[in-house]
Design a protein around this motif. Sequence first.
Motif, PDB file in Angstrom:
ATOM      1  N   ARG A  58     -10.669   3.783   1.106  1.00  0.00           N
ATOM      2  CA  ARG A  58     -10.891   5.291   0.494  1.00  0.00           C
ATOM      3  C   ARG A  58     -10.151   5.815  -0.093  1.00  0.00           C
ATOM      4  O   ARG A  58     -10.027   6.392  -1.061  1.00  0.00           O
ATOM      5  N   GLU A  59      -9.318   6.167   1.463  1.00  0.00           N
ATOM      6  CA  GLU A  59      -8.530   6.673   1.284  1.00  0.00           C
ATOM      7  C   GLU A  59      -7.169   6.953   0.183  1.00  0.00           C
ATOM      8  O   GLU A  59      -6.779   7.278  -0.119  1.00  0.00           O
ATOM      9  N   LYS A  60      -7.348   5.587   0.605  1.00  0.00           N
ATOM     10  CA  LYS A  60      -6.112   4.871  -0.337  1.00  0.00           C
ATOM     11  C   LYS A  60      -5.779   5.131  -1.781  1.00  0.00           C
ATOM     12  O   LYS A  60      -4.876   5.411  -2.627  1.00  0.00           O
ATOM     13  N   GLU A  61      -7.392   4.521  -2.228  1.00  0.00           N
ATOM     14  CA  GLU A  61      -7.661   4.602  -3.397  1.00  0.00           C
ATOM     15  C   GLU A  61      -7.601   6.093  -4.427  1.00  0.00           C
ATOM     16  O   GLU A  61      -7.651   6.081  -5.761  1.00  0.00           O
TER      17      GLU A  61
ATOM     18  N   GLU B  79       0.845  -1.057  -0.008  1.00  0.00           N
ATOM     19  CA  GLU B  79       0.133   0.196  -0.488  1.00  0.00           C
ATOM     20  C   GLU B  79       0.877   1.205  -0.189  1.00  0.00           C
ATOM     21  O   GLU B  79       0.395   1.810  -0.866  1.00  0.00           O
ATOM     22  N   PHE B  80       1.899   1.454   0.805  1.00  0.00           N
ATOM     23  CA  PHE B  80       2.658   2.858   1.061  1.00  0.00           C
ATOM     24  C   PHE B  80       3.819   2.000   1.132  1.00  0.00           C
ATOM     25  O   PHE B  80       5.622   0.677   0.962  1.00  0.00           O
TER      26      PHE B  80
ATOM     27  N   LEU C 238       0.016   4.504   9.728  1.00  0.00           N
ATOM     28  CA  LEU C 238      -0.695   4.799   7.996  1.00  0.00           C
ATOM     29  C   LEU C 238      -1.758   2.999   8.406  1.00  0.00           C
ATOM     30  O   LEU C 238      -2.492   3.324   7.418  1.00  0.00           O
ATOM     31  N   ARG C 239      -1.455   2.813   9.406  1.00  0.00           N
ATOM     32  CA  ARG C 239      -2.789   1.999   9.225  1.00  0.00           C
ATOM     33  C   ARG C 239      -4.572   2.218   9.258  1.00  0.00           C
ATOM     34  O   ARG C 239      -5.296   1.896   9.154  1.00  0.00           O
ATOM     35  N   ARG C 240      -4.043   3.759   9.696  1.00  0.00           N
ATOM     36  CA  ARG C 240      -5.734   4.466  10.249  1.00  0.00           C
ATOM     37  C   ARG C 240      -6.430   4.455   8.624  1.00  0.00           C
ATOM     38  O   ARG C 240      -7.717   5.627   8.706  1.00  0.00           O
TER      39      ARG C 240
END
Length: 479
Positions: free
Chosen positions: A407-410, A337-338, A401-403
């Motif tokens: 939707r935010e990551k997309e 993801e990151f 980062l887990r927070r």
Amino acid sequence: MVPKITSMASTRPLCSIPYLFLSFSLLFVVSLLFFFSNSLISNPNPRISHITLQNGIKVFVAELPRSLNYGLLENYWSSSSPDSRISTDPDHPTRKTHLPKTDTYPPYPENPLIKQYSAEYWIMGDLETPPDKRIGSFAKRVFSESDADVVFVPFFATLSAEMELGNGKGSFRKKSGNEDYQRQRQILDFVKSTEAWKRSNGRDHVFVLTDPVAMWHFREEIALSILLVVDFGGWFRQDSKSSNGTSLPERIEHTQVSVIKDVIVPYTHLLPRLDLSQNQRRHSLLYFKGAKHRHRGGLIREKLWDLLVNEQGVVMEEGFPNATGREQSIRGMRNSEFCLHPAGDTPTSCRLFDAIQSLCIPVIVSDTIELPFEGMIDYSEFSVFVSVSDALTPKWLANHLRRFSEREKEAFRSRMAKVQTVFVYDNGQANGIGPIEPDGAVNHIWKKVQQKVPMVKEAVTRERRKPAGASVPLRCQCI
């Protein structure tokens, strides 16, 4: 009613004469003010016009010997010695099977230590492309110095420096026996002898110095020029008196580089682009691949490594994305993801641009980083910025980062996909000659250079009117 109307008709012309005269006078004055103010605002320098802004920046290419650019590439490819700094040099294997075909425009090295700095090659290739194929280029090549906004110095300074570093002789910082030093000396002797340099003291000359050690021996002599650099790491010296050796000083004297006159350009990404439509589910939280130990600015990286190496969902891998580790890097970035981006030898690296091409959300751990094309791009729309103090707090970074929601990551990746092209140099041609991507890195670089032109011309004008013998101290150009 009739007399009233007649009376008004008879008296109105008598009052209108001074009224009309005053009105026309005011209108005339306002028109003049508007004309001159508009001219001053829109065209502070007669050579910076709306036509220039619309049609691009006019670039004159200094007529350097071929041995300092494409001839240098020929020397590189004809050498049989592998790069002493890496175990496997893809350009110079121990047992050679073939050399690239001799060409007017040889390819740039695939050696990752050199390829990451290849901006000089693609910028030059665009300028060398025939005019009928340069329809998408923002830089308009002119063949008279007097017609140019800037003078481009076509020296492959990075390749020159890397060839010297790669020979393993330890001569880079020396002058004797250092071929890179000799080339740097040749460049300065040539450009300083030209009328273009003498008119501006080199202020309107553009040098590509993407390697932090390019033009190492002559930086002070080109300090007034427009420098294209990947960041300011390695240019500033820490003021030990003001910082006591514990942290960066509040103010750094910008005697060589500044965001006012110079341009931050992207590294060349080493990993292929991933389209948003090809993105798949990511299983790791955070990924990093690189050297844990760095000899200059890597203390933060080492501390982060120790904090994160055993964290659940975090993958920390030692190595460099060279020929053997490239596939591993592709999998790691596309599966996470990151992607962690701590400082190494310099605040930034090609790792950031590999992450962008891999749609891996960059986590930038730095308090002082400078990034390409800011003002055109808002990195906060697709990156996570973390202060050094927060990142070095145990458990803080992973929990932060887990927070982020799915939707935010997309949303981060969707916005990142829209700017991937901005960081691409490659035009798809092996020799670098041909049409460039209109929304790619080369055009964005020239658009940033154009923003410097009015300031450069102002500085040249100010320098010319100084009385003979007058001395003006260098000032910090901090913003």
